[in-house]
Motif scaffolding. Structure first.
Motif, short mmCIF file in Angstrom:
data_model
loop_
_atom_site.label_atom_id
_atom_site.label_comp_id
_atom_site.label_asym_id
_atom_site.label_seq_id
_atom_site.Cartn_x
_atom_site.Cartn_y
_atom_site.Cartn_z
N ARG A 162 -5.51 -10.91 8.19
CA ARG A 162 -5.24 -11.68 6.74
C ARG A 162 -6.56 -12.02 6.00
O ARG A 162 -6.84 -11.90 4.86
N GLN A 163 -7.84 -11.66 6.89
CA GLN A 163 -9.18 -11.72 6.44
C GLN A 163 -9.57 -10.27 6.08
O GLN A 163 -9.25 -9.52 7.20
N ASP A 205 -12.69 -21.51 2.29
CA ASP A 205 -11.74 -20.57 1.76
C ASP A 205 -12.13 -19.84 0.58
O ASP A 205 -11.76 -18.84 0.01
N ILE A 233 -15.39 -14.64 2.59
CA ILE A 233 -14.88 -14.97 4.04
C ILE A 233 -13.84 -16.22 3.67
O ILE A 233 -14.25 -17.07 2.55
N SER A 234 -12.85 -16.37 4.31
CA SER A 234 -11.80 -17.53 4.17
C SER A 234 -11.55 -18.03 5.20
O SER A 234 -10.97 -17.57 6.24
N SER A 258 -5.34 -15.14 10.77
CA SER A 258 -5.28 -13.70 11.54
C SER A 258 -5.61 -13.95 13.09
O SER A 258 -4.86 -13.49 13.84
N TYR A 304 -19.72 -12.91 2.48
CA TYR A 304 -18.52 -11.98 2.71
C TYR A 304 -18.58 -11.21 4.00
O TYR A 304 -19.83 -11.13 4.75
N ASN A 328 -7.83 -17.74 6.14
CA ASN A 328 -7.48 -16.30 6.59
C ASN A 328 -7.97 -15.81 7.85
O ASN A 328 -7.25 -15.09 8.60
N VAL A 329 -9.09 -16.23 8.39
CA VAL A 329 -9.61 -16.11 9.60
C VAL A 329 -8.91 -16.54 10.55
O VAL A 329 -8.62 -16.07 11.67
#
Length: 772
Positions: free
Chosen positions: A383-384, A327, A390-391, A398, A361, A394-395
């Motif tokens: 959401r990424q 994250d 990069i999270s 998404s 990133y 969030n990946v």
């Protein structure tokens, strides 16, 4: 002049043939028997199937070359190496090199007889993989390999008595026909599985961890009593995991013996193992660059000091650390758990070495497979963000949001490193689109509504824009519905949604197992939705409808009294609102997460009937194990009148019983009765369901088929009734839902546990819907 001849027996391999034949040739002819010459032309004799171009492509000499003994040997060797020829001769006619070739025969056809367990297409493909196929050069030595390959395939199926006989038939034009006669024999069954060395766990417990067994009631389907090397390897790993997850860190599988009876019908498996001692965790340490506070990482870890050592918990803890560090942009972190064993104290200290690597990133987010859906529809669910760290969370989020659109059969995400960089990645979300609607006609059946007919022009993803537009007609013995609907989930970029409906509906309540009356209703609704966080959503709306209530000659007194007091036509203007929190991972068949919602509606004071309704429901899913999920559902609803109306209009009553509430009782039949002793519904509904979602044999796609065992509880209470636990009805049973290509099929088999006199019991319930 005869220069050279090179031939070989079928049974000899190429290298041996070349060495022997070359030695014989060199020792058999004097030097003056061979004259070196300049090649003016090359002629090929004996070709039938093989093109001259193929020969010249492999022939290492050409016109203008000087041919001597060394080059002649190399030319023959090169041609023979192709495997296309069984005899090769070089002759000289003046300055012309004559290459005389005797081609190997080709395989004209391959036929099988006696194969029942493995279909012919699969056999042909497996032989093709080892170079034995129609059109290929026939090689008798390869035929032996073919027989061994077929034997191996049948051994994998547990058929050790298989016999394979090959017949080679010469055909015209230098071809061969191959026939393989297969006598499959019977499947060898596992007669016994024996453990040697187990003390902590009984044979029965270990047997339960294995998929292979000595057979049971459903072995004819599962084939768990048929030996397979691959299945045994998987079972041995399952045994290893079982011990390692229960503290036996020094467990070892010493050896495994598999023996077959003389008649090749019985298999005996012996597993020798050393359990070792049971170990507990003395300490857990995190070392290296943790990026985030160590206390935060330890809180996320499931392996704790004082617990029995478990490899599964070590793996889960490693994944938790990776996800948390991910994250922060460290997508390629490396976590290496190292156990330090203290045999004296039977403890183990765990050291987790953390190497976060470089912060990464996202350069670009790409979409693949969305041939109809616009990129912007997918991108707004992300959401990424591009150009951000990069999270992992969030990946994944998404990915979940794309799945929840319900436009796609499958969604996957791939992370690729940008070439020539060490801190940039690209994300590619690949989707498989499902049909989004178009013109449909349908027929179905339910026990309550009977035969259902429907026709619709429905687009859940109108022109790939993500908007829903539809015109629908549904007809059954209970309802006739005409509806036009529109919904835009992104009226603004902030995910404010808007939708409206226009409808006309008739209902025959008696056909729905209710009191005897009918209604004609037309109306419209407008709704706005607003996200207040990632998982929380509120909706507000307005509804209008006009209801025409029609009694029958045999209607209950309550209906005639209601019409006398309020008339038979009612205009209703309502305000509606709802709040929902949804963390489920999938909208159709989720495996984890929570859905809870609260809704309210109130008929405004200038409506003909003034009332309000409140409702709450929740769905909570918790994975018990890898294959079992607990699902708890509950709903409670209450309605009442206000102002001049002292109670909820009876046609707005709640009902219970049936597939959506308490299974095992006929739909809509629980609760108060009218003066004609027919179900009337009530103004308070309480429902609870507990289910364990079960693994489904022979299927991998749990999002299209689901089986569960359940316990249902609930009832409906009238205006003059207080909620009492003793009036709740209970049932238990099994249910199945299949999202088939032809529609939704649902079945339940339930036994009421406390039915009372007057209850309408219906143990088997189902609905079947199809489209064509």
């Amino acid at each position: 002049m005869w220069i050279r001849r090179y031939s070989a027996n079928y049974a000899l391999k190429y290298t041996l043939r070349l060495i022997i034949c070359s030695s014989i040739w060199l020792s058999s002819f004097p030097a003056d028997a061979f004259e070196t010459f300049i090649i003016k032309d090359i002629r090929l004799d004996g070709l039938r199937r093989i093109s001259p171009g193929t020969v010249f492509n492999y022939l290492p000499v050409k016109v203008g070359d000087r041919l001597d003994q060394n080059k002649a040997s190399k030319a023959i060797a090169a041609l023979f190496k192709t495997g296309l020829f069984k005899d090769i001769r070089l002759e000289q006619e003046g300055n012309v090199l004559v290459v005389k070739l005797d081609e190997r025969p080709a395989i004209a056809n391959i036929t099988f007889t006696g194969n029942k367990e493995i279909d012919t297409d699969s056999l042909i493909q497996s032989l093709k993989n080892i170079g034995f196929a129609e059109g290929r050069v026939f090689n008798r030595s390869l035929l032996e390999k073919v027989e061994l390959e077929l034997q191996r395939q049948y051994f994998n199926l547990g058929k050790y008595a298989v016999q394979i006989k090959s017949t080679v038939t010469p055909l015209n034009r230098n071809r061969m026909g191959i026939q393989l006669d297969i006598s499959e024999g019977t499947v060898a069954r596992i007669h016994a599985i024996t453990f040697v060395g187990n003390r902590a766990f009984s044979d029965k417990i270990l047997h339960d961890e294995m998929k292979l067994s000595t057979g049971g009631l459903f072995s004819f389907l599962t084939k768990d009593n048929q030996y397979s090397k691959q299945k045994l390897a998987a079972d041995l790993e399952a045994l290893r995991s079982y011990y390692l997850d229960r503290g036996y860190i020094q467990f070892n599988l010493d050896s495994t013996q598999v023996t077959i009876s003389e008649d090749k019908k019985s298999v005996y498996i012996t597993i020798n193992l050393t359990e070792g001692n049971k170990y507990t965790v003395s300490e857990v340490k995190l070392e290296g660059n943790a990026i985030v506070p160590v206390t935060e990482l330890k809180a996320k870890m499931t392996i704790k000091t004082g617990q029995v050592f478990s490899r599964k918990e070590v793996t889960a803890s490693t994944e938790a650390i990776l996800e948390r560090i991910g994250d922060e942009g460290y997508a390629f972190a490396n976590i290496n758990p190292v156990p330090e064993i203290n045999s004296k104290n039977q403890t183990v200290m765990l050291r987790f070495f953390i190497d976060p690597g470089k912060q990464v990133y996202v350069r670009r987010i790409n979409f693949k497979g969305n041939t109809k859906t616009r990129d912007e529809v997918l991108r707004r669910e992300m959401r990424q963000m591009e150009n951000g760290w990069i999270s992992t969370k969030n990946v994944k989020r998404s990915l979940t949001r794309l799945e929840r659109l319900n436009y796609f059969e499958e969604v996957k995400v791939d992370t690729t490193v940008v070439p020539d960089t060490t801190d940039q990645v690209d994300l590619t979300y690949s989707v498989v689109e499902r049909p989004s609607g178009n013109l449909m006609a349908g027929v179905g059946y339910s026990q309550t509504q009977g035969i259902l007919f429907n026709a619709s022009i429905m687009q859940e993803n109108f022109l790939g824009s993500g908007k829903q537009v539809g015109a629908t007609f549904n007809n059954s013995k209970v309802n006739t519905i005409y509806r036009f609907s529109y919904f835009n989930p992104y009226t603004t970029i902030d995910e404010v949604s808007r939708g409206f409906n226009l409808f006309y509906r008739t209902m025959d309540a008696e056909e729905a197992n209710l009191s005897r009356y009918t209604t004609d209703v037309y109306g419209a609704s407008l709704t706005y939705g607003l996200p207040i966080s990632e998982f929380n959503y509120i909706k507000v709306g307005t509804d209008f409808d006009n209801t025409y209530l029609k009694p029958t000659a045999s209607s209950a007194n309550e209906i005639f009294d209601f019409i006398k007091a309020n008339g038979d036509r009612y205009n209703s203007y309502r305000l509606t609102t709802s709040w929902a929190r949804d963390t489920r991972n999938h909208p159709l068949f989720p495996e984890r997460g929570l859905l809870q919602s609260f809704n309210a509606e109130v008929a405004l004071p200038f409506s003909d009937l003034r009332y309000y309704k409140l409702g709450y429901q929740h769905h909570w899913l918790y994975p018990l194990t890898k294959n079992y999920t607990l699902l708890l559902k509950g709903q409670a609803a209450y309605g009442d009148g206000y102002g001049d109306n002292d109670e909820l209009p009876f046609f707005e009553n709640y009902t219970a019983g049936g597939p959506r509430t308490v299974r095992g009782f006929r739909e809509n039949t629980l609760g108060p009765l009218d003066s004609k002793q027919r179900p009337f519904g009530g103004n308070l509904k309480v429902i609870g369901n507990a289910e364990v979602i079960l693994p489904v044999p022979f299927t991998k796609n749990i999002r299209s088929f689901r089986v569960s065992s359940f316990v249902d509880v609930g009832n409906v209470y009238g205006v003059d009734e207080d909620f009492t636990v003793s009036e709740l009805r209970y049932s238990a049973g099994l249910s199945a839902i299949w999202l088939s290509p032809l529609g939704v099929l649902s079945f339940s088999l339930a036994k009421p546990l406390n039915s009372k006199e007057g209850d309408q019991v219906q143990m088997f319930q189902f609905t079947i819907g199809t489209t064509f």
